[in-house]
Design an enzyme around this catalytic site. Sequence first.
Site, PDB file in Angstrom:
ATOM      1  N   CYS A   1       0.813  -1.225   0.000  1.00  0.00           N
ATOM      2  CA  CYS A   1       0.000   0.000   0.000  1.00  0.00           C
ATOM      3  C   CYS A   1       0.843   1.270   0.000  1.00  0.00           C
ATOM      4  O   CYS A   1       0.339   2.339  -0.328  1.00  0.00           O
ATOM      5  CB  CYS A   1      -0.935   0.022   1.201  1.00  0.00           C
ATOM      6  SG  CYS A   1      -1.984  -1.421   1.280  1.00  0.00           S
TER       7      CYS A   1
ATOM      8  N   HIS B   1      -3.655   7.148   2.826  1.00  0.00           N
ATOM      9  CA  HIS B   1      -4.024   5.835   2.280  1.00  0.00           C
ATOM     10  C   HIS B   1      -5.415   5.467   2.783  1.00  0.00           C
ATOM     11  O   HIS B   1      -5.725   5.649   3.955  1.00  0.00           O
ATOM     12  CB  HIS B   1      -2.996   4.792   2.731  1.00  0.00           C
ATOM     13  CG  HIS B   1      -3.396   3.386   2.411  1.00  0.00           C
ATOM     14  ND1 HIS B   1      -3.809   2.999   1.159  1.00  0.00           N
ATOM     15  CD2 HIS B   1      -3.448   2.271   3.183  1.00  0.00           C
ATOM     16  CE1 HIS B   1      -4.097   1.708   1.174  1.00  0.00           C
ATOM     17  NE2 HIS B   1      -3.889   1.244   2.386  1.00  0.00           N
TER      18      HIS B   1
ATOM     19  N   ASN C   1     -10.246  -0.521  -0.133  1.00  0.00           N
ATOM     20  CA  ASN C   1      -8.785  -0.443  -0.029  1.00  0.00           C
ATOM     21  C   ASN C   1      -8.178  -0.884  -1.364  1.00  0.00           C
ATOM     22  O   ASN C   1      -8.290  -2.042  -1.740  1.00  0.00           O
ATOM     23  CB  ASN C   1      -8.314  -1.349   1.116  1.00  0.00           C
ATOM     24  CG  ASN C   1      -6.803  -1.293   1.323  1.00  0.00           C
ATOM     25  OD1 ASN C   1      -6.067  -0.765   0.483  1.00  0.00           O
ATOM     26  ND2 ASN C   1      -6.337  -1.840   2.425  1.00  0.00           N
TER      27      ASN C   1
HETATM   28  O1  UT7 Z   1      -3.963  -1.365   3.574  1.00  0.00           O
HETATM   29  C1  UT7 Z   1      -2.983  -2.022   4.302  1.00  0.00           C
HETATM   30  C2  UT7 Z   1      -3.154  -1.840   5.723  1.00  0.00           C
HETATM   31  N1  UT7 Z   1      -4.354  -2.466   6.166  1.00  0.00           N
HETATM   32  C3  UT7 Z   1      -5.049  -1.911   7.097  1.00  0.00           C
HETATM   33  O2  UT7 Z   1      -4.684  -0.848   7.541  1.00  0.00           O
HETATM   34  C4  UT7 Z   1      -6.225  -2.663   7.658  1.00  0.00           C
HETATM   35  C5  UT7 Z   1      -6.213  -2.574   9.150  1.00  0.00           C
HETATM   36  N2  UT7 Z   1      -7.251  -3.300   9.813  1.00  0.00           N
HETATM   37  C6  UT7 Z   1      -8.570  -3.021   9.710  1.00  0.00           C
HETATM   38  O3  UT7 Z   1      -8.974  -2.182   8.941  1.00  0.00           O
HETATM   39  C7  UT7 Z   1      -9.522  -3.720  10.663  1.00  0.00           C
HETATM   40  O4  UT7 Z   1      -8.758  -4.433  11.612  1.00  0.00           O
HETATM   41  C8  UT7 Z   1     -10.510  -4.686   9.963  1.00  0.00           C
HETATM   42  C9  UT7 Z   1     -11.554  -3.877   9.229  1.00  0.00           C
HETATM   43  C10 UT7 Z   1      -9.773  -5.587   9.006  1.00  0.00           C
HETATM   44  C11 UT7 Z   1     -11.230  -5.529  11.023  1.00  0.00           C
HETATM   45  O5  UT7 Z   1     -11.870  -4.688  11.968  1.00  0.00           O
HETATM   46  P1  UT7 Z   1     -11.669  -4.947  13.533  1.00  0.00           P
HETATM   47  O6  UT7 Z   1     -12.505  -3.961  14.232  1.00  0.00           O
HETATM   48  O7  UT7 Z   1     -10.204  -4.925  13.815  1.00  0.00           O
HETATM   49  O8  UT7 Z   1     -12.304  -6.381  13.712  1.00  0.00           O
HETATM   50  P2  UT7 Z   1     -11.631  -7.702  14.274  1.00  0.00           P
HETATM   51  O9  UT7 Z   1     -10.681  -8.282  13.274  1.00  0.00           O
HETATM   52  O10 UT7 Z   1     -11.137  -7.478  15.655  1.00  0.00           O
HETATM   53  O11 UT7 Z   1     -12.897  -8.641  14.346  1.00  0.00           O
HETATM   54  C12 UT7 Z   1     -14.000  -8.367  15.227  1.00  0.00           C
HETATM   55  C13 UT7 Z   1     -15.099  -9.402  15.010  1.00  0.00           C
HETATM   56  C14 UT7 Z   1     -14.578 -10.828  15.010  1.00  0.00           C
HETATM   57  O12 UT7 Z   1     -15.530 -11.649  15.637  1.00  0.00           O
HETATM   58  P3  UT7 Z   1     -15.333 -12.120  17.163  1.00  0.00           P
HETATM   59  O13 UT7 Z   1     -14.039 -12.861  17.181  1.00  0.00           O
HETATM   60  O14 UT7 Z   1     -15.287 -10.850  17.954  1.00  0.00           O
HETATM   61  O15 UT7 Z   1     -16.527 -12.964  17.399  1.00  0.00           O
HETATM   62  C15 UT7 Z   1     -14.514 -11.185  13.553  1.00  0.00           C
HETATM   63  O16 UT7 Z   1     -14.657 -12.568  13.301  1.00  0.00           O
HETATM   64  O17 UT7 Z   1     -15.699  -9.206  13.737  1.00  0.00           O
HETATM   65  C16 UT7 Z   1     -15.712 -10.440  13.016  1.00  0.00           C
HETATM   66  N3  UT7 Z   1     -15.606 -10.157  11.582  1.00  0.00           N
HETATM   67  C17 UT7 Z   1     -16.675  -9.917  10.805  1.00  0.00           C
HETATM   68  N4  UT7 Z   1     -17.988  -9.906  11.060  1.00  0.00           N
HETATM   69  C18 UT7 Z   1     -18.826  -9.622  10.058  1.00  0.00           C
HETATM   70  C19 UT7 Z   1     -14.497 -10.021  10.825  1.00  0.00           C
HETATM   71  N5  UT7 Z   1     -14.824  -9.727   9.580  1.00  0.00           N
HETATM   72  C20 UT7 Z   1     -16.170  -9.649   9.531  1.00  0.00           C
HETATM   73  C21 UT7 Z   1     -17.082  -9.379   8.503  1.00  0.00           C
HETATM   74  N6  UT7 Z   1     -18.412  -9.372   8.810  1.00  0.00           N
HETATM   75  N7  UT7 Z   1     -16.703  -9.090   7.240  1.00  0.00           N
END
Ligand code: UT7
Length: 332
Positions: free
Chosen positions: A118, A259, A289
């Site tokens: 990225c 970004h 993204n």
């Molecule tokens: O471009 C390169 C750099 N990349 C980034 O900067 C991305 C950085 N990360 C992010 O943007 C975020 O971490 C994400 C959007 C990828 C994820 O958001 P989060 O708030 O960090 O969620 P998480 O990974 O902690 O997941 C929270 C919950 C989990 O369930 P449990 O374990 O709490 O029951 C996931 O399984 O959300 C669940 N989950 C979803 N639920 C519905 C993960 N993906 C989804 C989904 N729909 N698509």
Amino acid sequence: MHDAFETTARIAGIGTYLPERVLENADLERMVETSDEWIRTRTGIRERHVVAEGEALVDLVERAGKAAMADAGVAPGEIDLFLLATATLEQPIPASSAIAQPRLGVVNAACLDVSAACSGFVFALNVARQFIATGEAKNVLVIGAECLTRFTDWTDRTTCVLFGDGAGAVVLQPAPAGDGILRCAWKTDGTYADLISMPGGGCRIPPWDREAIEQRLPFIKMRGNEVFKVAVRALTEISAQVMDEAGITVDDLALFVPHQANLRIITAVGSRLKIPEDKVFTNVQWVGNTSAASIPLALGQAVEQGRIRRGDLVLSSAFGGGFTWASVLFRY
Ligand code: UT7
């Protein structure tokens, strides 16, 4: 403080391209266990553009690149260096920039792919600036383009809701120090290499390894939550560093164009840097993204919308796989 060089690089022209097909959150609801509400509140994303069947990286590169050269009023034959930032190659050999060269008509350009995920576009800008500053290049085409949806695991809800395809391009030309790019900083920390990766498809796990395909290794993997925390810290630090080194404050900025990975990351970084919300550009809602294409796409749209005008001071900062992160401060 400016660079030691008397000459720097300015953006003479800019162009963007997004594939026509749009994938909405509602479409993803039908593919994996997710919801429009979850995607919007956790990422800000509402829709993203996706390549059509038969369309690939070089098609996007050609459209954005030609638009940037037309905007700059530069003929393709005048480009002497072409840098293509991408993580989603047209094919492993030869370089995607070489494959794109005849399509763009940049027949007199040395062509080089830049791989920094990225952060690739800002890394490429920094490379281009050096060649312009030393007088080695006069017209440099820098393109950030991605076809991420071809390497997206459409069964993995933690990643498939995030990515989109697109391309953005700029033509850089020499400018006196104080105009154009004022400062640029870039960093890599490979100890985080596993946090955003595509483990299969290279020489350790070749693309023809059937077991690897079954294990879905030639697809993008990301440990999002761990990435999030480092991204906010790194983006804040490098943005502050670049402004500090240039001796400017956020009051001098016309626009911050970060970004576009996640609206929550952008908001957190903006507020840590104390940049007023109306000076922070976002389009992640509409494009998702797009990795290396993200910043040039956002810059192009900001110019189109009149949010960046000639003479404005703009800060762009990126973070991505590697980890890599980078920031560039420039006068448009
Ligand atoms: O471009 C390169 C750099 N990349 C980034 O900067 C991305 C950085 N990360 C992010 O943007 C975020 O971490 C994400 C959007 C990828 C994820 O958001 P989060 O708030 O960090 O969620 P998480 O990974 O902690 O997941 C929270 C919950 C989990 O369930 P449990 O374990 O709490 O029951 C996931 O399984 O959300 C669940 N989950 C979803 N639920 C519905 C993960 N993906 C989804 C989904 N729909 N698509």
